[in-house]
Write a protein that holds these residues in place. Structure first.
Motif, PDB file in Angstrom:
ATOM      1  N   ASP A  25     -64.156   8.839  81.638  1.00  0.00           N
ATOM      2  CA  ASP A  25     -63.738   9.078  80.257  1.00  0.00           C
ATOM      3  C   ASP A  25     -62.595  10.095  80.170  1.00  0.00           C
ATOM      4  OD1 ASP A  25     -65.326  11.220  81.011  1.00  0.00           O
ATOM      5  OD2 ASP A  25     -66.278  11.432  79.044  1.00  0.00           O
ATOM      6  N   ALA A  26     -62.058  10.501  81.316  1.00  0.00           N
ATOM      7  CA  ALA A  26     -60.928  11.433  81.330  1.00  0.00           C
ATOM      8  C   ALA A  26     -59.736  10.797  80.622  1.00  0.00           C
ATOM      9  CB  ALA A  26     -60.555  11.801  82.760  1.00  0.00           C
ATOM     10  N   GLU A  27     -59.007  11.620  79.882  1.00  0.00           N
ATOM     11  CA  GLU A  27     -57.835  11.140  79.150  1.00  0.00           C
ATOM     12  C   GLU A  27     -56.587  11.260  80.022  1.00  0.00           C
ATOM     13  OE1 GLU A  27     -57.917  13.495  75.579  1.00  0.00           O
ATOM     14  OE2 GLU A  27     -59.350  12.123  74.656  1.00  0.00           O
ATOM     15  N   VAL A  28     -55.749  10.245  79.971  1.00  0.00           N
ATOM     16  CA  VAL A  28     -54.531  10.197  80.776  1.00  0.00           C
ATOM     17  C   VAL A  28     -53.333  10.295  79.833  1.00  0.00           C
ATOM     18  CG1 VAL A  28     -53.190   8.836  82.429  1.00  0.00           C
ATOM     19  CG2 VAL A  28     -55.706   8.748  82.476  1.00  0.00           C
ATOM     20  N   TYR A  29     -52.417  11.203  80.171  1.00  0.00           N
ATOM     21  CA  TYR A  29     -51.200  11.403  79.396  1.00  0.00           C
ATOM     22  C   TYR A  29     -49.993  11.184  80.312  1.00  0.00           C
ATOM     23  CZ  TYR A  29     -54.237  13.557  75.945  1.00  0.00           C
ATOM     24  OH  TYR A  29     -55.230  13.783  75.032  1.00  0.00           O
ATOM     25  N   VAL A  30     -49.015  10.445  79.830  1.00  0.00           N
ATOM     26  CA  VAL A  30     -47.765  10.224  80.554  1.00  0.00           C
ATOM     27  C   VAL A  30     -46.643  10.807  79.697  1.00  0.00           C
ATOM     28  CG1 VAL A  30     -46.189   8.519  81.508  1.00  0.00           C
ATOM     29  CG2 VAL A  30     -48.662   8.142  81.663  1.00  0.00           C
ATOM     30  N   ASN A  31     -45.940  11.793  80.254  1.00  0.00           N
ATOM     31  CA  ASN A  31     -44.876  12.491  79.526  1.00  0.00           C
ATOM     32  C   ASN A  31     -45.372  13.029  78.178  1.00  0.00           C
ATOM     33  OD1 ASN A  31     -43.082  12.130  81.600  1.00  0.00           O
ATOM     34  ND2 ASN A  31     -42.049  10.412  80.662  1.00  0.00           N
TER      35      ASN A  31
ATOM     36  N   GLU B 100     -50.757  13.792  83.348  1.00  0.00           N
ATOM     37  CA  GLU B 100     -51.866  14.733  83.199  1.00  0.00           C
ATOM     38  C   GLU B 100     -53.144  13.948  82.969  1.00  0.00           C
ATOM     39  OE1 GLU B 100     -53.448  18.326  80.339  1.00  0.00           O
ATOM     40  OE2 GLU B 100     -51.303  17.935  80.429  1.00  0.00           O
ATOM     41  N   VAL B 101     -54.212  14.386  83.634  1.00  0.00           N
ATOM     42  CA  VAL B 101     -55.534  13.801  83.462  1.00  0.00           C
ATOM     43  C   VAL B 101     -56.451  14.953  83.086  1.00  0.00           C
ATOM     44  CG1 VAL B 101     -57.380  12.457  84.537  1.00  0.00           C
ATOM     45  CG2 VAL B 101     -55.008  12.070  85.236  1.00  0.00           C
ATOM     46  N   SER B 102     -57.173  14.807  81.966  1.00  0.00           N
ATOM     47  CA  SER B 102     -58.022  15.903  81.514  1.00  0.00           C
ATOM     48  C   SER B 102     -59.318  15.380  80.915  1.00  0.00           C
ATOM     49  CB  SER B 102     -57.284  16.767  80.485  1.00  0.00           C
ATOM     50  OG  SER B 102     -56.965  16.005  79.346  1.00  0.00           O
ATOM     51  N   ALA B 103     -60.330  16.239  80.960  1.00  0.00           N
ATOM     52  CA  ALA B 103     -61.633  15.929  80.376  1.00  0.00           C
ATOM     53  C   ALA B 103     -62.249  17.236  79.897  1.00  0.00           C
ATOM     54  CB  ALA B 103     -62.540  15.256  81.406  1.00  0.00           C
ATOM     55  N   PRO B 104     -63.022  17.199  78.807  1.00  0.00           N
ATOM     56  CA  PRO B 104     -63.635  18.415  78.288  1.00  0.00           C
ATOM     57  C   PRO B 104     -64.503  19.114  79.339  1.00  0.00           C
ATOM     58  CG  PRO B 104     -63.914  16.605  76.736  1.00  0.00           C
ATOM     59  CD  PRO B 104     -63.350  16.024  78.005  1.00  0.00           C
ATOM     60  N   GLY B 105     -64.348  20.441  79.440  1.00  0.00           N
ATOM     61  CA  GLY B 105     -65.146  21.231  80.364  1.00  0.00           C
ATOM     62  C   GLY B 105     -64.689  21.161  81.812  1.00  0.00           C
ATOM     63  N   ARG B 106     -63.557  20.528  82.041  1.00  0.00           N
ATOM     64  CA  ARG B 106     -63.048  20.377  83.408  1.00  0.00           C
ATOM     65  C   ARG B 106     -61.602  20.840  83.476  1.00  0.00           C
ATOM     66  NH1 ARG B 106     -66.230  17.421  86.867  1.00  0.00           N
ATOM     67  NH2 ARG B 106     -68.072  16.547  85.897  1.00  0.00           N
ATOM     68  N   ALA B 107     -61.216  21.348  84.634  1.00  0.00           N
ATOM     69  CA  ALA B 107     -59.825  21.768  84.847  1.00  0.00           C
ATOM     70  C   ALA B 107     -58.937  20.529  84.870  1.00  0.00           C
ATOM     71  CB  ALA B 107     -59.712  22.541  86.152  1.00  0.00           C
ATOM     72  N   ALA B 108     -57.842  20.576  84.138  1.00  0.00           N
ATOM     73  CA  ALA B 108     -56.926  19.428  84.057  1.00  0.00           C
ATOM     74  C   ALA B 108     -56.155  19.267  85.361  1.00  0.00           C
ATOM     75  CB  ALA B 108     -55.965  19.606  82.892  1.00  0.00           C
ATOM     76  N   PHE B 109     -55.786  18.032  85.641  1.00  0.00           N
ATOM     77  CA  PHE B 109     -54.925  17.683  86.771  1.00  0.00           C
ATOM     78  C   PHE B 109     -53.569  17.342  86.189  1.00  0.00           C
ATOM     79  CE2 PHE B 109     -52.945  14.241  89.189  1.00  0.00           C
ATOM     80  CZ  PHE B 109     -52.926  14.762  90.464  1.00  0.00           C
ATOM     81  N   ALA B 110     -52.533  18.036  86.639  1.00  0.00           N
ATOM     82  CA  ALA B 110     -51.178  17.762  86.148  1.00  0.00           C
ATOM     83  C   ALA B 110     -50.231  17.712  87.339  1.00  0.00           C
ATOM     84  CB  ALA B 110     -50.738  18.836  85.161  1.00  0.00           C
ATOM     85  N   THR B 111     -49.354  16.722  87.324  1.00  0.00           N
ATOM     86  CA  THR B 111     -48.395  16.571  88.406  1.00  0.00           C
ATOM     87  C   THR B 111     -47.179  15.800  87.905  1.00  0.00           C
ATOM     88  OG1 THR B 111     -48.140  15.915  90.726  1.00  0.00           O
ATOM     89  CG2 THR B 111     -49.347  14.400  89.318  1.00  0.00           C
ATOM     90  N   GLN B 112     -46.106  15.923  88.649  1.00  0.00           N
ATOM     91  CA  GLN B 112     -44.920  15.126  88.368  1.00  0.00           C
ATOM     92  C   GLN B 112     -44.874  14.034  89.433  1.00  0.00           C
ATOM     93  OE1 GLN B 112     -40.742  16.619  88.912  1.00  0.00           O
ATOM     94  NE2 GLN B 112     -40.743  16.417  86.681  1.00  0.00           N
ATOM     95  N   ILE B 113     -44.670  12.805  89.006  1.00  0.00           N
ATOM     96  CA  ILE B 113     -44.637  11.685  89.946  1.00  0.00           C
ATOM     97  C   ILE B 113     -43.286  10.995  89.859  1.00  0.00           C
ATOM     98  CG2 ILE B 113     -47.127  11.293  89.924  1.00  0.00           C
ATOM     99  CD1 ILE B 113     -46.621   8.953  87.964  1.00  0.00           C
ATOM    100  N   TYR B 114     -42.916  10.331  90.946  1.00  0.00           N
ATOM    101  CA  TYR B 114     -41.713   9.510  90.951  1.00  0.00           C
ATOM    102  C   TYR B 114     -42.142   8.089  91.281  1.00  0.00           C
ATOM    103  CZ  TYR B 114     -37.046   7.752  91.560  1.00  0.00           C
ATOM    104  OH  TYR B 114     -35.894   7.020  91.417  1.00  0.00           O
ATOM    105  N   VAL B 115     -41.897   7.186  90.369  1.00  0.00           N
ATOM    106  CA  VAL B 115     -42.280   5.788  90.520  1.00  0.00           C
ATOM    107  C   VAL B 115     -41.112   5.018  91.125  1.00  0.00           C
ATOM    108  CG1 VAL B 115     -43.002   3.714  89.277  1.00  0.00           C
ATOM    109  CG2 VAL B 115     -43.834   5.962  88.549  1.00  0.00           C
ATOM    110  N   VAL B 116     -41.428   4.215  92.141  1.00  0.00           N
ATOM    111  CA  VAL B 116     -40.422   3.395  92.822  1.00  0.00           C
ATOM    112  C   VAL B 116     -40.773   1.924  92.596  1.00  0.00           C
ATOM    113  CG1 VAL B 116     -39.404   2.824  95.067  1.00  0.00           C
ATOM    114  CG2 VAL B 116     -40.077   5.180  94.568  1.00  0.00           C
ATOM    115  N   ASN B 117     -39.790   1.132  92.207  1.00  0.00           N
ATOM    116  CA  ASN B 117     -40.017  -0.298  91.995  1.00  0.00           C
ATOM    117  C   ASN B 117     -40.651  -0.939  93.218  1.00  0.00           C
ATOM    118  OD1 ASN B 117     -38.846  -0.152  89.478  1.00  0.00           O
ATOM    119  ND2 ASN B 117     -36.862  -0.928  90.135  1.00  0.00           N
ATOM    120  N   GLY B 118     -41.691  -1.735  92.980  1.00  0.00           N
ATOM    121  CA  GLY B 118     -42.329  -2.483  94.050  1.00  0.00           C
ATOM    122  C   GLY B 118     -43.264  -1.678  94.932  1.00  0.00           C
ATOM    123  N   LYS B 119     -43.463  -0.389  94.652  1.00  0.00           N
ATOM    124  CA  LYS B 119     -44.329   0.461  95.466  1.00  0.00           C
ATOM    125  C   LYS B 119     -45.566   0.858  94.677  1.00  0.00           C
ATOM    126  CE  LYS B 119     -41.529   0.722  98.962  1.00  0.00           C
ATOM    127  NZ  LYS B 119     -41.832   0.136 100.248  1.00  0.00           N
TER     128      LYS B 119
END
Length: 80
Positions: free
Chosen positions: A18-24, A47-66
């Protein structure tokens, strides 16, 4: 395997479905709904977050076909 032209695949693997996912900063859905996401090539803040838990945040680079595999650990926040 499904392939989409001009896009890369993001696979989320977390036990907190049930963690919420945020893109930009925009809500994209829950981890359960977004086991796999397709994004155009480029840099994104994720960013991935859920109540009562430490959020996970990172910057990703998406490559076509990968595929990028992410395993966000959402640890319980210590009780004060």
């Amino acid at each position: 395997m499904v392939s989409r032209p001009n896009a890369g695949e993001i696979k989320l693997d977390t036990k907190i479905k049930d963690a919420e996912v945020y893109v930009n900063g925009a809500f994209a859905g829950t981890a359960k709904e977004l086991k796999t996401m397709w994004l155009h090539q480029g840099t994104y803040n994720l960013e991935v977050s859920a109540p009562g838990r430490a959020a996970f945040a990172t910057q990703i680079y998406v490559v076509n076909g990968k595929t990028l595999h992410l395993r966000p650990e959402l640890h319980l926040e210590p009780k004060s």
